[in-house]
Design a protein around this motif. Structure first.
Motif, PDB file in Angstrom:
ATOM      1  N   ARG A  50      36.106  79.476  38.876  1.00  0.00           N
ATOM      2  CA  ARG A  50      35.409  80.358  39.440  1.00  0.00           C
ATOM      3  C   ARG A  50      33.650  79.665  39.016  1.00  0.00           C
ATOM      4  NH1 ARG A  50      31.837  85.385  35.804  1.00  0.00           N
ATOM      5  NH2 ARG A  50      30.279  85.854  38.010  1.00  0.00           N
ATOM      6  N   GLU A  51      33.876  78.727  38.135  1.00  0.00           N
ATOM      7  CA  GLU A  51      32.452  78.179  38.287  1.00  0.00           C
ATOM      8  C   GLU A  51      32.414  76.405  38.021  1.00  0.00           C
ATOM      9  OE1 GLU A  51      28.534  77.518  35.178  1.00  0.00           O
ATOM     10  OE2 GLU A  51      29.801  79.652  35.235  1.00  0.00           O
ATOM     11  N   VAL A  52      31.457  75.794  39.264  1.00  0.00           N
ATOM     12  CA  VAL A  52      32.302  74.244  39.216  1.00  0.00           C
ATOM     13  C   VAL A  52      30.771  73.514  39.155  1.00  0.00           C
ATOM     14  CG1 VAL A  52      33.326  72.255  41.130  1.00  0.00           C
ATOM     15  CG2 VAL A  52      34.159  74.775  40.598  1.00  0.00           C
ATOM     16  N   ILE A  53      30.359  72.830  39.218  1.00  0.00           N
ATOM     17  CA  ILE A  53      28.998  72.411  39.265  1.00  0.00           C
ATOM     18  C   ILE A  53      29.756  70.712  39.901  1.00  0.00           C
ATOM     19  CG2 ILE A  53      27.357  70.729  38.709  1.00  0.00           C
ATOM     20  CD1 ILE A  53      27.395  73.587  38.238  1.00  0.00           C
ATOM     21  N   TYR A  54      29.079  70.377  40.995  1.00  0.00           N
ATOM     22  CA  TYR A  54      29.380  69.485  41.630  1.00  0.00           C
ATOM     23  C   TYR A  54      27.997  68.168  41.990  1.00  0.00           C
ATOM     24  CZ  TYR A  54      32.598  72.619  44.326  1.00  0.00           C
ATOM     25  OH  TYR A  54      33.906  73.051  44.429  1.00  0.00           O
ATOM     26  N   ALA A  55      28.079  66.841  42.208  1.00  0.00           N
ATOM     27  CA  ALA A  55      27.354  66.016  42.029  1.00  0.00           C
ATOM     28  C   ALA A  55      27.662  65.122  42.760  1.00  0.00           C
ATOM     29  CB  ALA A  55      27.616  65.991  40.596  1.00  0.00           C
ATOM     30  N   ASP A  56      27.137  64.258  43.768  1.00  0.00           N
ATOM     31  CA  ASP A  56      27.337  62.890  44.155  1.00  0.00           C
ATOM     32  C   ASP A  56      26.033  62.550  45.038  1.00  0.00           C
ATOM     33  OD1 ASP A  56      30.590  62.205  45.578  1.00  0.00           O
ATOM     34  OD2 ASP A  56      28.152  61.838  47.133  1.00  0.00           O
ATOM     35  N   SER A  57      26.371  61.295  45.320  1.00  0.00           N
ATOM     36  CA  SER A  57      24.580  60.653  45.931  1.00  0.00           C
ATOM     37  C   SER A  57      24.914  61.049  46.796  1.00  0.00           C
ATOM     38  CB  SER A  57      24.783  59.411  45.195  1.00  0.00           C
ATOM     39  OG  SER A  57      25.663  58.390  45.094  1.00  0.00           O
ATOM     40  N   PHE A  58      26.114  60.326  48.053  1.00  0.00           N
ATOM     41  CA  PHE A  58      26.630  60.367  49.223  1.00  0.00           C
ATOM     42  C   PHE A  58      24.805  61.128  50.029  1.00  0.00           C
ATOM     43  CE2 PHE A  58      27.974  60.167  53.223  1.00  0.00           C
ATOM     44  CZ  PHE A  58      28.512  58.711  54.016  1.00  0.00           C
ATOM     45  N   LYS A  59      24.196  60.260  51.341  1.00  0.00           N
ATOM     46  CA  LYS A  59      23.169  61.132  51.419  1.00  0.00           C
ATOM     47  C   LYS A  59      23.627  62.189  52.526  1.00  0.00           C
ATOM     48  CE  LYS A  59      19.798  60.065  55.227  1.00  0.00           C
ATOM     49  NZ  LYS A  59      19.208  58.445  56.309  1.00  0.00           N
ATOM     50  N   ASN A  60      22.750  63.062  52.025  1.00  0.00           N
ATOM     51  CA  ASN A  60      22.943  64.764  52.834  1.00  0.00           C
ATOM     52  C   ASN A  60      23.816  65.316  52.074  1.00  0.00           C
ATOM     53  OD1 ASN A  60      20.207  64.025  54.126  1.00  0.00           O
ATOM     54  ND2 ASN A  60      21.577  63.084  55.742  1.00  0.00           N
ATOM     55  N   THR A  61      24.465  64.956  51.259  1.00  0.00           N
ATOM     56  CA  THR A  61      26.238  65.753  50.937  1.00  0.00           C
ATOM     57  C   THR A  61      25.281  67.481  50.827  1.00  0.00           C
ATOM     58  OG1 THR A  61      27.246  63.913  50.215  1.00  0.00           O
ATOM     59  CG2 THR A  61      27.987  66.236  49.423  1.00  0.00           C
ATOM     60  N   PHE A  62      24.062  67.356  50.453  1.00  0.00           N
ATOM     61  CA  PHE A  62      23.545  68.613  50.052  1.00  0.00           C
ATOM     62  C   PHE A  62      23.366  70.462  51.113  1.00  0.00           C
ATOM     63  CE2 PHE A  62      19.720  67.122  51.539  1.00  0.00           C
ATOM     64  CZ  PHE A  62      19.318  67.892  52.517  1.00  0.00           C
ATOM     65  N   LYS A  63      23.261  69.121  52.124  1.00  0.00           N
ATOM     66  CA  LYS A  63      23.392  70.414  52.870  1.00  0.00           C
ATOM     67  C   LYS A  63      24.897  70.973  53.903  1.00  0.00           C
ATOM     68  CE  LYS A  63      20.550  67.568  56.138  1.00  0.00           C
ATOM     69  NZ  LYS A  63      20.064  67.097  57.262  1.00  0.00           N
ATOM     70  N   PHE A  64      26.458  70.658  53.393  1.00  0.00           N
ATOM     71  CA  PHE A  64      27.730  70.699  53.105  1.00  0.00           C
ATOM     72  C   PHE A  64      27.679  71.782  52.457  1.00  0.00           C
ATOM     73  CE2 PHE A  64      31.300  70.802  51.325  1.00  0.00           C
ATOM     74  CZ  PHE A  64      32.196  70.868  52.692  1.00  0.00           C
ATOM     75  N   PHE A  65      26.887  72.063  51.281  1.00  0.00           N
ATOM     76  CA  PHE A  65      27.135  73.065  50.196  1.00  0.00           C
ATOM     77  C   PHE A  65      25.847  73.673  50.680  1.00  0.00           C
ATOM     78  CE2 PHE A  65      28.841  69.508  48.051  1.00  0.00           C
ATOM     79  CZ  PHE A  65      29.975  70.365  47.040  1.00  0.00           C
ATOM     80  N   GLU A  66      25.314  73.535  51.467  1.00  0.00           N
ATOM     81  CA  GLU A  66      23.813  74.607  51.183  1.00  0.00           C
ATOM     82  C   GLU A  66      24.670  75.737  52.712  1.00  0.00           C
ATOM     83  OE1 GLU A  66      20.349  73.428  52.027  1.00  0.00           O
ATOM     84  OE2 GLU A  66      20.534  73.080  49.931  1.00  0.00           O
ATOM     85  N   ASP A  67      25.785  75.248  53.532  1.00  0.00           N
ATOM     86  CA  ASP A  67      25.737  75.385  54.883  1.00  0.00           C
ATOM     87  C   ASP A  67      26.971  77.148  54.639  1.00  0.00           C
ATOM     88  OD1 ASP A  67      26.581  75.886  57.614  1.00  0.00           O
ATOM     89  OD2 ASP A  67      27.562  74.053  57.687  1.00  0.00           O
ATOM     90  N   PRO A  68      26.260  77.792  55.636  1.00  0.00           N
ATOM     91  CA  PRO A  68      26.583  79.234  55.923  1.00  0.00           C
ATOM     92  C   PRO A  68      28.253  79.323  55.500  1.00  0.00           C
ATOM     93  CG  PRO A  68      25.087  78.993  56.824  1.00  0.00           C
ATOM     94  CD  PRO A  68      24.496  77.872  56.411  1.00  0.00           C
ATOM     95  N   GLU A  69      28.485  78.166  56.522  1.00  0.00           N
ATOM     96  CA  GLU A  69      30.599  78.156  56.968  1.00  0.00           C
ATOM     97  C   GLU A  69      30.447  78.253  55.841  1.00  0.00           C
ATOM     98  OE1 GLU A  69      32.448  75.863  60.619  1.00  0.00           O
ATOM     99  OE2 GLU A  69      31.313  74.762  59.408  1.00  0.00           O
ATOM    100  N   THR A  70      30.334  76.604  54.744  1.00  0.00           N
ATOM    101  CA  THR A  70      31.162  76.504  53.604  1.00  0.00           C
ATOM    102  C   THR A  70      31.263  77.623  52.182  1.00  0.00           C
ATOM    103  OG1 THR A  70      29.877  74.007  54.010  1.00  0.00           O
ATOM    104  CG2 THR A  70      31.159  74.968  51.225  1.00  0.00           C
ATOM    105  N   ILE A  71      30.005  78.178  51.861  1.00  0.00           N
ATOM    106  CA  ILE A  71      29.449  79.594  51.915  1.00  0.00           C
ATOM    107  C   ILE A  71      30.775  80.119  52.225  1.00  0.00           C
ATOM    108  CG2 ILE A  71      28.676  81.377  50.944  1.00  0.00           C
ATOM    109  CD1 ILE A  71      26.100  79.071  51.044  1.00  0.00           C
ATOM    110  N   ALA A  72      30.703  80.540  53.153  1.00  0.00           N
ATOM    111  CA  ALA A  72      32.009  81.543  53.656  1.00  0.00           C
ATOM    112  C   ALA A  72      33.189  81.338  53.163  1.00  0.00           C
ATOM    113  CB  ALA A  72      31.319  81.857  55.406  1.00  0.00           C
TER     114      ALA A  72
END
Length: 208
Positions: A50-72
């Motif tokens: 249920r609860e996962v914290i992710y981290a990565d330094s690869f450029k712009n990976t944050f966009k993937f996690f903010e994408d509505p498609e990912t969340i859906a």
């Protein structure tokens, strides 16, 4: 439901989601809160935990996690009733993480270097480090008195992993009979060659 493009490219199409590993871990251990440094777009843990914290330094990976498609996708495919909790840090895992405590049940280390050493302060006592030895993380953990080997896992298929705590004394034995020093592993960024090598290892944190 569409599969997020990057997740499909790097994991689904390569049959490397490792869903079987996380299902097996969830069945065997009490895991509620998970930390996954060096995750890139490997969101499979959130389908199981249920609860996962992710981290990565690869450029712009944050966009993937903010994408509505990912969340859906996560909402539609998670294997639990509760609301999914996940957060992403766009940063190198060697840096300290603001707002994180030492209460994680599980740290995941998969092909991302010495994760187990860098973030062990966030694991609670009795928490688990699940790692492979591709870059030497398991080798370092085996030399670290903070960790105790409690099991190994084997990949039979992407959706089928087994976990065993039997005959652990047969593992972590160097082929050449000599244990290298910690600094050599760090410098070479390569794990020790063992006489017997499973797909990965499960360590328990036994002290700070």
């Amino acid at each position: 439901m569409n599969i997020p493009k990057l997740y499909k490219k790097f994991h689904v199409d390569k049959e490397h989601t490792s869903i079987g590993l996380f299902v097996a871990l969830n069945a065997k251990y009490s895991i509620n809160k998970v930390f996954y440094p060096g995750s890139h777009v490997h969101i499979t843990p959130s389908l199981v935990f249920r609860e996962v914290i992710y981290a990565d330094s690869f450029k712009n990976t944050f966009k993937f996690f903010e994408d509505p498609e990912t969340i859906a996708f996560l909402v539609a495919n998670k294997r639990y009733e509760e609301e999914a909790i996940f957060r992403f840090y766009q940063q190198d895992y060697e840096r300290s993480f603001e707002g994180l405590g030492n209460d994680f049940d599980l740290v995941i280390s998969q092909y991302a270097g010495f994760v187990g050493q860098a973030v062990k302060s966030y694991l609670k006592i009795g928490g688990l480090l699940v790692c492979n030895n591709s870059h030497g993380d398991a080798s370092l953990a085996s030399l670290d008195p903070s960790y105790q080997l409690i099991a190994v896992y084997k990949r039979l298929a992407d959706d089928k992993f087994t976990i065993s705590a039997e005959n652990l004394e047969d593992y972590m034995i160097p082929k050449n009979g000599v244990l290298p020093i910690r600094e050599d592993i760090i410098t070479k960024r390569r794990g020790i060659a063992y006489t017997k090598s499973p797909s990965g290892y499960i360590f328990k944190e036994v002290k700070d």
